[in-house]
Scaffold this motif. Sequence first.
Motif, PDB file in Angstrom:
ATOM      1  N   ILE A 124       0.835  -1.196   0.000  1.00  0.00           N
ATOM      2  CA  ILE A 124       0.000   0.000   0.000  1.00  0.00           C
ATOM      3  C   ILE A 124       0.874   1.252   0.000  1.00  0.00           C
ATOM      4  N   GLN A 125       0.630   2.131  -0.967  1.00  0.00           N
ATOM      5  CA  GLN A 125       1.370   3.397  -1.066  1.00  0.00           C
ATOM      6  C   GLN A 125       0.403   4.556  -0.899  1.00  0.00           C
ATOM      7  N   ASP A 126       0.749   5.466   0.004  1.00  0.00           N
ATOM      8  CA  ASP A 126      -0.065   6.663   0.240  1.00  0.00           C
ATOM      9  C   ASP A 126       0.146   7.640  -0.919  1.00  0.00           C
ATOM     10  N   ILE A 127      -0.924   7.935  -1.663  1.00  0.00           N
ATOM     11  CA  ILE A 127      -0.831   8.866  -2.796  1.00  0.00           C
ATOM     12  C   ILE A 127      -1.719  10.090  -2.558  1.00  0.00           C
ATOM     13  N   THR A 128      -2.033  10.360  -1.281  1.00  0.00           N
ATOM     14  CA  THR A 128      -2.908  11.491  -0.960  1.00  0.00           C
ATOM     15  C   THR A 128      -2.332  12.796  -1.482  1.00  0.00           C
TER      16      THR A 128
END
Length: 351
Positions: free
Chosen positions: A241-245
């Motif tokens: 899971i990669q945070d792309i916010t």
Amino acid sequence: MPPALKSGDFKAMIECAPEAIIVYNLDTFLYLNPFAAERLGAAAQSLVGQPIMQFVHADSKELVIARLRQLVGTGEAGPPMEVRFVSRSGTVIPAEIVSVPITVDGQKAILGFIRDISKRAEAERALRESEERFGNAFKYSPHGMAIVALDGRWLRANRSLCEMLGYSEDELHELSFQTVTHPDDIPGDLEHLYRLISGEINSYHRVKRYYAKDGRLIWVSIAVSAVHNAAGDPIYFIGQIQDITAQREMEEQSLRAQRLAGIAETTIAVAHEMNNVLTVLTMNAELLVEGATPEEIPGIASEILDASNRIAAIVKRLRNVSNPQSIDYLGEKKMLDLSAPASGRVSSPRK
């Protein structure tokens, strides 16, 4: 009936056995079959009478001594024991030995069955190294990683994921991925997971939304695959899971800037077109004030009416600006074209 065997036949079986078989007392070898002698690197006869501890690795000597004392004290065979032997050439031999108390020529002795487990030990070592590499990659990955049960429960979560969501790993153990997922994204997740379980796909990637513990909405890019058992059945999922916010916010800011730029272009186009129409109205009004002849009045009135229709058309097109199909674009800058007349062409004012 099975054939009768003589004592010599049993000895031949032991001599040909593909496993090491030895007989020994507390101090020395009393017998070694050819396979055992070959593994220790010497002829069987030359090893008889030699101290057995001479061929036991230093790391295993204490364990072997304790087992010998147990055998002598109880007179009963113990469970299999892993021991490291050392051949005369110095080769270390991982082995599993089963020892059974016996009597030979009226004297107590021990019968040992020894199995070389070098290949198994190598496989176990390779597995440990692989698990350690995965464990380190899982633990120290800069992106979130998780192991999830088939029903959606979090089984393991690395530090990056815990920091991303604001939960401790113990807290996540009490939750499922559905608990922290935006409700609109759950059906898509379940559909992909069903396809993974059924074997239709091996992995999938998607963009979705999580809710952090403090209520923040987080956009993530997630890749999921299934891990299977020996029978080929899925037993759990692994997710990265990669945070792309921040990336999504930048994209939204760019879109807002584009919309504002479009509004500015539209405003300029409207101002330009309205100015043209107002010029027509103003000049024709001046003609009327200055005293137009009766013959000129119908033409002036017609131009004023056309200009009024033009203004009505512009207003109508502005109302439809939210519908892309109603917008005509000109040139590379894609300026909004508001110059199309409602009916006919606006003529130039009379001079």
